[in-house]
Design an enzyme around this catalytic site. Sequence first.
Site, PDB file in Angstrom:
ATOM      1  N   LYS A  49      -9.853 -14.784  15.768  1.00 10.60           N
ATOM      2  CA  LYS A  49      -9.861 -14.375  14.366  1.00 10.60           C
ATOM      3  C   LYS A  49     -11.239 -13.948  13.858  1.00 10.60           C
ATOM      4  O   LYS A  49     -11.566 -14.125  12.684  1.00 10.60           O
ATOM      5  CB  LYS A  49      -9.288 -15.488  13.475  1.00 10.60           C
ATOM      6  CG  LYS A  49      -7.851 -15.849  13.837  1.00 10.60           C
ATOM      7  CD  LYS A  49      -7.312 -17.001  13.030  1.00 10.60           C
ATOM      8  CE  LYS A  49      -5.881 -17.326  13.474  1.00 10.60           C
ATOM      9  NZ  LYS A  49      -5.315 -18.486  12.781  1.00 10.60           N
TER      10      LYS A  49
ATOM     11  N   ASP B  61       0.730 -14.198  12.886  1.00 17.80           N
ATOM     12  CA  ASP B  61      -0.418 -14.736  12.158  1.00 17.80           C
ATOM     13  C   ASP B  61      -1.241 -13.562  11.637  1.00 17.80           C
ATOM     14  O   ASP B  61      -1.857 -12.834  12.421  1.00 17.80           O
ATOM     15  CB  ASP B  61      -1.272 -15.588  13.102  1.00 17.80           C
ATOM     16  CG  ASP B  61      -2.364 -16.349  12.371  1.00 17.80           C
ATOM     17  OD1 ASP B  61      -2.793 -15.884  11.299  1.00 17.80           O
ATOM     18  OD2 ASP B  61      -2.805 -17.397  12.881  1.00 17.80           O
TER      19      ASP B  61
ATOM     20  N   GLU C 200       0.828  -1.202   0.000  1.00 19.56           N
ATOM     21  CA  GLU C 200       0.000   0.000   0.000  1.00 19.56           C
ATOM     22  C   GLU C 200       0.865   1.257   0.000  1.00 19.56           C
ATOM     23  O   GLU C 200       1.451   1.629   1.029  1.00 19.56           O
ATOM     24  CB  GLU C 200      -0.931   0.018   1.212  1.00 19.56           C
ATOM     25  CG  GLU C 200      -1.858   1.219   1.219  1.00 19.56           C
ATOM     26  CD  GLU C 200      -2.810   1.219   2.400  1.00 19.56           C
ATOM     27  OE1 GLU C 200      -3.596   2.176   2.504  1.00 19.56           O
ATOM     28  OE2 GLU C 200      -2.767   0.273   3.207  1.00 19.56           O
TER      29      GLU C 200
ATOM     30  N   HIS D 243      -1.861  10.664  -1.200  1.00 19.71           N
ATOM     31  CA  HIS D 243      -2.070   9.426  -1.952  1.00 19.71           C
ATOM     32  C   HIS D 243      -1.708   9.608  -3.426  1.00 19.71           C
ATOM     33  O   HIS D 243      -1.119   8.728  -4.047  1.00 19.71           O
ATOM     34  CB  HIS D 243      -3.520   8.973  -1.818  1.00 19.71           C
ATOM     35  CG  HIS D 243      -3.827   8.391  -0.474  1.00 19.71           C
ATOM     36  ND1 HIS D 243      -5.001   7.743  -0.194  1.00 19.71           N
ATOM     37  CD2 HIS D 243      -3.087   8.356   0.660  1.00 19.71           C
ATOM     38  CE1 HIS D 243      -4.985   7.333   1.063  1.00 19.71           C
ATOM     39  NE2 HIS D 243      -3.841   7.694   1.596  1.00 19.71           N
TER      40      HIS D 243
END
Length: 404
Positions: free
Chosen positions: A226, A301, A97, A396
């Site tokens: 999760k 993770d 990103e 951006h």
Amino acid sequence: MDEYISKIRSGDLKLYALEKSLPADDAVSLRRKYIEEETGTDLSAVGTYTIPIDRVVTRNIENMIGCVQIPLGVAGPLAVKGEYANGSFWLPLATTEGALVASINRGCSAITKAGGTEVRILRDGMTRAPIFAAKSVAHAAEVARWAEDNLLLLKVAAEETTNHGELIGLTTYTAGTSVFIRFEFDTKDAMGMNMATIASEAAAHLIEEETKAKLIAVSGNMCCDKKPSAINIIEGRGKTVSAGVFLSDELVSTVFKTNSATLAEVNTRKNLTGSARAASLGFNAQAANVIAAMFIACGQDPAHVVEGSNTITTVDLVEGGIYVSVTLPSLQVGTVGGGTSIATQNACLSMLGVAGGAENPGDNAKAFAEIVASGVLAGELSLLGALGAQHLGKAHKELGRGEK
């Protein structure tokens, strides 16, 4: 190689079993060639990697065909004043990103100029919650009470399965004839999910034997692993960490090109009111961005970014400036086990000085949690500043994220 591929196609050799017949690199190469032929795809790009994979194919992945590379950047230096992490750190960030690393870097600069983050771990415990079926509501209550009254017996059963983990508590919940026992473990420098699962299973069998309730599953989703959940915000899971910093009015103006009142209003209306209106479980600007980038870089993770996104960001107007803080109720990190031993990820942990087990077990994982929380604070500051100064779209565009 053609002989092996023929055996795979005939069913005489299983694709997942190649490492039993070949060295790891040869097995991966052969499997990749087979998939190339099956899909008509050139996979040569994923066949170039530097990590030793002998351990990877036995501990981290199955049916390996190569590696997907993610650009790695650094932000910093970031001054951290924690109980376990105290010093100046360069944050490793793996992301695709554009503008993210630049944003975090600006936040690091502001924090360091302000003297560093104050960061504290408020709670530490990995959870697993088996679910049992009782015969009736009365029986469900009996099962819950037995577990509450026999923590020491359950502690012995659980800790026989691990050399490091400790059962430090449990909480019971019922729903009709369903009984949930939410165990909490100190897993030291490991993130500890596997450790908690194995230990919980042993304790659950003891409950089943003593109460005659039927164990349905070692995880009943009250853990809650999760998935977005209120219980992890309220009770915590993994590390509960808070990081904060005072920024003077002058520093806000110099670094973020806005003022303290505007930055505070953006946080209130966006992170608090906007999140409440959306019924979001996260009250922050971009915490998951920072957590994901550090998790990928450091062998965590990635799915536990879900729990990390529960972060709450606050901005207090105080005399002479603002006090900005982040609270991460459920940050799950480790410095041993899982992907932390992969060479590239271990190098990133080493860059932070937290690789492997600490001399005092648990200290490295706690230090890492303090660094991650401080990085999240840097990311929050920078994005709030960009929004307050109306610079987000411009940044951006300049850094290649804008679509024409």
